[in-house]
Scaffold this active site. Structure first.
Site, PDB file in Angstrom:
ATOM      1  CE1 TYR A  57      -3.210  -2.860   0.270  1.00 32.73           C
ATOM      2  CE2 TYR A  57      -3.388  -2.486   2.630  1.00 32.73           C
ATOM      3  CZ  TYR A  57      -3.753  -3.187   1.507  1.00 32.73           C
ATOM      4  OH  TYR A  57      -4.654  -4.215   1.609  1.00 32.73           O
ATOM      5  N   GLY A 219     -16.339   1.958  -0.072  1.00 29.55           N
ATOM      6  CA  GLY A 219     -16.976   3.237   0.244  1.00 29.55           C
ATOM      7  C   GLY A 219     -18.365   3.405  -0.311  1.00 29.55           C
TER       8      GLY A 219
END
Length: 331
Positions: A57, A219
């Site tokens: 990441y 999301g």
């Protein structure tokens, strides 16, 4: 806030964790390190002390370093990280067809590199041992038994406390467990994407906890995503193109009325629903906003009546999402 505790194998963690992927630039748009650290500290202060990251990441271990900065000096944190997507300089890239939005990933989980991956993560995080160490994706050119065997040596050496596997098939989970006990399996699971029932059944049989990644549908299930910026990772997923997003917002709108009727936000409804699917489920939502982080963690204390769960499932049965998710019909 004190969250209920759940067990991932022999590892006890808060019932809801924190997915730190969103705290690196290029995931959900730009973000600076100060805001990222503030988000992590908001989670920790609210009881969200189970933090999930990966050496892949951000650039050059960025996400792990941010996590390390936020947890420095705090012995109450449980850290999970992953390896296999950020390759050693001399490691051969192995293409992995996963049905991912960009068709394939390059992985390497050869045993000779795994200690080096772990040691890099320990340096980035500034800790002496990784609480939960995951194989991020199985390597198609390396038997999973070999990868897990190298991971098991890290447990014996005290560099790692518990092992996990991510994005695996039921058979791969069983094979991994045959080498060393597996505390947790990560898989994409939410109201946005159902879990593989055979994977869930295998995890239950073996006593392996299930950690849903993207439990809020990247999301989407917050009900706040109307369009994406140009530098947003979610542009890779067909469900987020403008036409599909509009259609999906319309169909999932039915959940908004249900959440409002229960006095919950859509995020809380989505997380509470997941928690009610199995007592060994620990979702890891991510957010950059302290208020939303606290709101998400509060879902751990929500009890949904069986009649309410039936209503939710009836709504979900009528919804047919448009487009593929980030990880669609993998292997």
């Amino acid at each position: 806030m004190t969250l209920p505790i759940r067990s991932l194998g022999e590892l006890d963690v808060p019932a809801i964790g924190f997915g730190a992927m969103v705290l690196s630039p290029g995931m959900y748009g730009e973000i600076d390190d100060e805001r990222a650290v503030d988000a992590l500290k908001a989670s920790i202060d609210a009881g969200g002390t189970f933090i999930d990251t990966s050496d892949a990441y951000g650039d050059d271990g960025h996400n792990e370093r941010v996590v390390g900065r936020a947890i420095r000096g705090n012995d109450e944190i449980t850290v999970a990280t992953k390896f296999g997507l950020k390759l050693a300089e001399d490691a051969e890239p192995h293409p992995l067809k996963v049905g991912f939005a960009f068709e394939e990933l390059l992985v390497n989980a050869e045993p000779q590199y795994i200690r080096g991956y772990a040691e890099n993560s320990l340096r980035n995080l500034g800790i002496d041992a990784i609480d939960l160490y995951y194989l991020h994706f199985p390597d198609p050119q390396v038997p999973i038994e070999d990868s897990v065997g190298a991971m098991a040596k890290l447990v014996a050496e005290g560099k790692v406390r518990h092992l996990g596997v991510s994005n695996v098939t039921p058979s791969e989970l069983r094979r991994a467990y045959s080498v060393h006990p597996i505390a947790a399996v990560q898989t994409e699971w939410s109201m946005w994407r159902p879990v593989d029932p055979q994977l869930l059944e295998t995890a239950r049989e073996l006593g392996v906890g299930v950690v849903p990644w993207s439990p809020l549908g990247a999301g989407f299930l917050t009900g706040t995503v109307q369009q994406l910026g140009a530098d947003d990772f979610r542009n890779n997923a067909p469900r987020f193109d403008s036409e599909s997003l509009a259609a999906n917002n319309a169909s999932y709108g039915a959940l908004q009325a249900l959440a409002a009727d229960l006095g919950l936000t859509r995020s809380q409804l989505a997380l509470a629903w997941l928690l009610h699917q199995d007592p060994a489920v620990v979702p890891i939502p991510g957010s950059r906003t302290p208020a939303h982080i606290v709101e998400n963690l509060a879902a751990a204390d929500i009890t949904l009546h069986p009649d309410t769960l039936a209503r939710i499932d009836a709504v979900l049965a009528r919804i047919k999402p448009v487009g593929a998710t980030l990880l669609q019909d993998a292997r």
